[in-house]
Design a protein around this motif. Structure first.
Motif, mmCIF file in Angstrom:
data_model
loop_
_atom_site.group_PDB
_atom_site.id
_atom_site.type_symbol
_atom_site.label_atom_id
_atom_site.label_comp_id
_atom_site.label_asym_id
_atom_site.label_seq_id
_atom_site.Cartn_x
_atom_site.Cartn_y
_atom_site.Cartn_z
ATOM 1 N N GLN A 193 39.093 33.802 55.527
ATOM 2 C CA GLN A 193 40.162 34.133 54.577
ATOM 3 C C GLN A 193 41.355 33.212 54.808
ATOM 4 O O GLN A 193 41.732 32.943 55.945
ATOM 5 N N VAL A 194 41.963 32.729 53.704
ATOM 6 C CA VAL A 194 43.146 31.884 53.838
ATOM 7 C C VAL A 194 44.369 32.464 53.133
ATOM 8 O O VAL A 194 45.495 32.117 53.485
ATOM 9 N N GLU A 219 43.492 34.284 42.638
ATOM 10 C CA GLU A 219 42.303 33.517 42.303
ATOM 11 C C GLU A 219 42.637 32.045 42.065
ATOM 12 O O GLU A 219 43.775 31.619 42.262
ATOM 13 N N HIS A 220 41.658 31.260 41.651
ATOM 14 C CA HIS A 220 41.806 29.838 41.313
ATOM 15 C C HIS A 220 42.490 29.013 42.414
ATOM 16 O O HIS A 220 43.454 28.286 42.148
ATOM 17 N N PRO A 221 41.984 29.036 43.655
ATOM 18 C CA PRO A 221 42.597 28.198 44.693
ATOM 19 C C PRO A 221 42.248 26.722 44.509
ATOM 20 O O PRO A 221 41.128 26.377 44.107
ATOM 21 N N LEU A 222 43.201 25.855 44.785
ATOM 22 C CA LEU A 222 42.965 24.413 44.764
ATOM 23 C C LEU A 222 43.872 23.764 45.795
ATOM 24 O O LEU A 222 45.086 24.007 45.803
ATOM 25 N N VAL A 223 43.302 22.932 46.682
ATOM 26 C CA VAL A 223 44.064 22.303 47.768
ATOM 27 C C VAL A 223 44.189 20.806 47.521
ATOM 28 O O VAL A 223 43.247 20.153 47.064
ATOM 29 N N TYR A 260 49.243 20.088 53.507
ATOM 30 C CA TYR A 260 48.159 20.645 52.702
ATOM 31 C C TYR A 260 48.749 21.732 51.804
ATOM 32 O O TYR A 260 49.228 22.761 52.288
ATOM 33 N N TYR A 261 48.719 21.474 50.511
ATOM 34 C CA TYR A 261 49.255 22.441 49.547
ATOM 35 C C TYR A 261 48.111 23.155 48.852
ATOM 36 O O TYR A 261 47.129 22.523 48.433
ATOM 37 N N MET A 262 48.238 24.461 48.728
ATOM 38 C CA MET A 262 47.284 25.246 47.954
ATOM 39 C C MET A 262 47.981 25.780 46.704
ATOM 40 O O MET A 262 48.997 26.478 46.798
ATOM 41 N N LEU A 263 47.451 25.424 45.548
ATOM 42 C CA LEU A 263 47.869 26.017 44.290
ATOM 43 C C LEU A 263 46.912 27.163 43.988
ATOM 44 O O LEU A 263 45.711 27.066 44.282
ATOM 45 N N TYR A 264 47.405 28.237 43.387
ATOM 46 C CA TYR A 264 46.535 29.378 43.100
ATOM 47 C C TYR A 264 47.149 30.220 42.001
ATOM 48 O O TYR A 264 48.307 30.024 41.615
ATOM 49 N N ASN A 265 46.375 31.182 41.497
ATOM 50 C CA ASN A 265 46.854 32.087 40.450
ATOM 51 C C ASN A 265 47.042 33.499 40.970
ATOM 52 O O ASN A 265 46.301 33.954 41.848
ATOM 53 N N GLY A 266 48.009 34.190 40.381
ATOM 54 C CA GLY A 266 48.217 35.596 40.641
ATOM 55 C C GLY A 266 48.291 36.357 39.334
ATOM 56 O O GLY A 266 48.562 35.782 38.286
ATOM 57 N N ALA A 267 48.042 37.686 39.373
ATOM 58 C CA ALA A 267 48.004 38.603 38.228
ATOM 59 C C ALA A 267 46.651 38.492 37.527
ATOM 60 O O ALA A 267 45.688 37.986 38.105
ATOM 61 N N ALA A 283 49.475 23.112 57.745
ATOM 62 C CA ALA A 283 49.300 21.870 58.500
ATOM 63 C C ALA A 283 47.837 21.495 58.597
ATOM 64 O O ALA A 283 47.494 20.430 59.122
ATOM 65 N N SER A 284 46.938 22.364 58.088
ATOM 66 C CA SER A 284 45.496 22.162 58.174
ATOM 67 C C SER A 284 44.850 22.644 56.889
ATOM 68 O O SER A 284 45.355 23.585 56.252
ATOM 69 N N PRO A 285 43.728 22.065 56.469
ATOM 70 C CA PRO A 285 43.073 22.525 55.241
ATOM 71 C C PRO A 285 42.507 23.931 55.339
ATOM 72 O O PRO A 285 42.239 24.567 54.313
ATOM 73 N N THR A 286 42.352 24.435 56.562
ATOM 74 C CA THR A 286 41.839 25.792 56.732
ATOM 75 C C THR A 286 42.956 26.790 57.074
ATOM 76 O O THR A 286 42.686 27.933 57.423
ATOM 77 N N GLY A 287 44.204 26.340 56.998
ATOM 78 C CA GLY A 287 45.320 27.224 57.247
ATOM 79 C C GLY A 287 45.715 27.300 58.710
ATOM 80 O O GLY A 287 45.248 26.492 59.521
#
Length: 358
Positions: free
Chosen positions: A214-215, A228-232, A244-251, A266-270
């Motif tokens: 889980q991230v 939902e819709h995670p994108l790094v 490392y930026y994660m874009l994602y959706n809420g609602a 600082a890492s792709p896995t959080g």
């Protein structure tokens, strides 16, 4: 007269500095190999949406192919439509059925290129909770794609019932060369949904055992009821804790208040840290509805950097304020990163904007 001239000069320098503070200055190899003049870029304009709702575009996934063009994949019942574009603005339908199945239906997909092979990571829906992630391959970006692993990510509970998994996206870490799949779990079940990450094998056709984790999960009010819709993506010029930026959706995806948020690590896995929730610039949500502009439900975020080093957000919007699925369109807007490594994006619709440089 001298004082006035000096004042104008100082004001100009201040405005330039302010713009640089919010510009993502990542440069690409393409820019170095093919420089273009600023005047040429400024002469080109576009208006959102770049794909109107009349064409019924669903949640998009965008990738760049070996031919230098961008490709946009979106689900259409039991098949995927695929568009191409040289500039993110002008899109042409390449195929209405790049990949299909005889039964069930598709939701949002992800794409990634391994050597000379294009992998399409798809969400396959066969029932309320029977949603799984598979992968199909092709030697061309528009397909046709052939199933390579229909059960790449399948989740079940202790009683054998299905746990839905959706919205795959893939990211290759430039630091270690590993490839990661991000996805959403438990969306729409009444159980707390979360975003997850799992490492893929060298060919991208299987997951690496013991790496699924889980991230992110729901912690902010605007996100409820789903995440939902995670994108790094990777920002090499950001401070180490924000690269490392994660874009994602809420609602909920059919709701006008559906919005795009972001987190960083600082890492792709959080571990990923979310931007502070609020209405100030740089806070979450990053892109929210703007009724004055006729923009509702922004979602399914993608991002690319143009040849001038400008980062762009490609996303869908709803064009009505109703709870519906038949009103989606595709938009693009500049995604800035300021000196505090906060992300900033102002959604636009129906107004002239400077186009990407390619």
């Amino acid at each position: 007269m001298k004082t006035t001239t000096l004042g104008i000069l100082l004001l100009g320098l201040l405005l330039t500095a302010c713009k640089q503070n919010v510009k993502d200055t990542e440069l690409t190899a393409a820019r170095a190999a093919n420089p273009k003049s600023t005047l040429a870029a400024l002469a080109s304009v576009y208006q959102n949406p770049v794909i109107p709702n009349a064409q019924d575009p669903k949640d998009p996934q965008v990738f760049k192919a070996a031919d230098g063009k961008f490709y946009l994949v979106h689900p259409d019942d039991n098949k995927y439509k695929i568009y191409s574009s040289p500039d993110l603005v002008n899109w042409t339908l390449r195929t209405a059925s790049g990949f299909s199945k005889a039964t069930g239906s598709f939701w949002s997909a992800g794409s990634f290129k391994y050597g000379s092979t294009y992998n399409l990571y798809y969400t396959y829906v066969q029932g309320a909770n029977n949603k799984r992630i598979g992968v199909a391959t092709s030697t061309t970006p528009e397909g046709p794609y052939t199933d390579a692993n229909a059960n790449l990510v399948v989740k079940t509970d202790a009683s054998g019932g299905y746990i839905p998994v959706i919205d795959p996206s893939v990211f290759k870490d430039p630091a270690n060369g590993k490839v990661y799949l991000y996805y959403a779990r438990n969306v729409g079940t009444g159980t707390l949904p979360d975003l997850r990450c799992v490492e893929l094998t060298a060919d991208g056709l299987n997951t690496v055992a013991g790496t699924d984790k889980q991230v992110l999960t729901i912690t902010q009010d605007w996100e409820k009821i789903n995440i939902e819709h995670p994108l790094v993506y990777y920002a090499p010029n950001a401070q180490a804790s924000h690269r490392y930026y994660m874009l994602y959706n809420g609602a909920g995806g059919a709701l006008p208040r559906y919005a795009i948020g972001y987190a960083y690590a600082a890492s792709p896995t959080g571990p990923f840290t979310k931007a502070v929730e609020g209405t100030s610039t740089g806070n979450n949500p990053l892109v929210a509805q703007d009724p004055a502009k006729g923009i509702y439900g922004p979602g399914a975020p993608n991002t690319v950097v143009d040849d001038a080093g400008e980062r762009w957000l490609i996303y869908r919007i709803k064009t009505t304020n109703t709870e519906a699925w038949n009103d989606r369109a595709i938009c693009i807007d500049v995604l800035f990163r300021n000196t505090a490594d906060q992300l900033i994006c102002t959604p636009t619709k129906g107004t002239n904007q400077t186009a990407p440089t390619f």
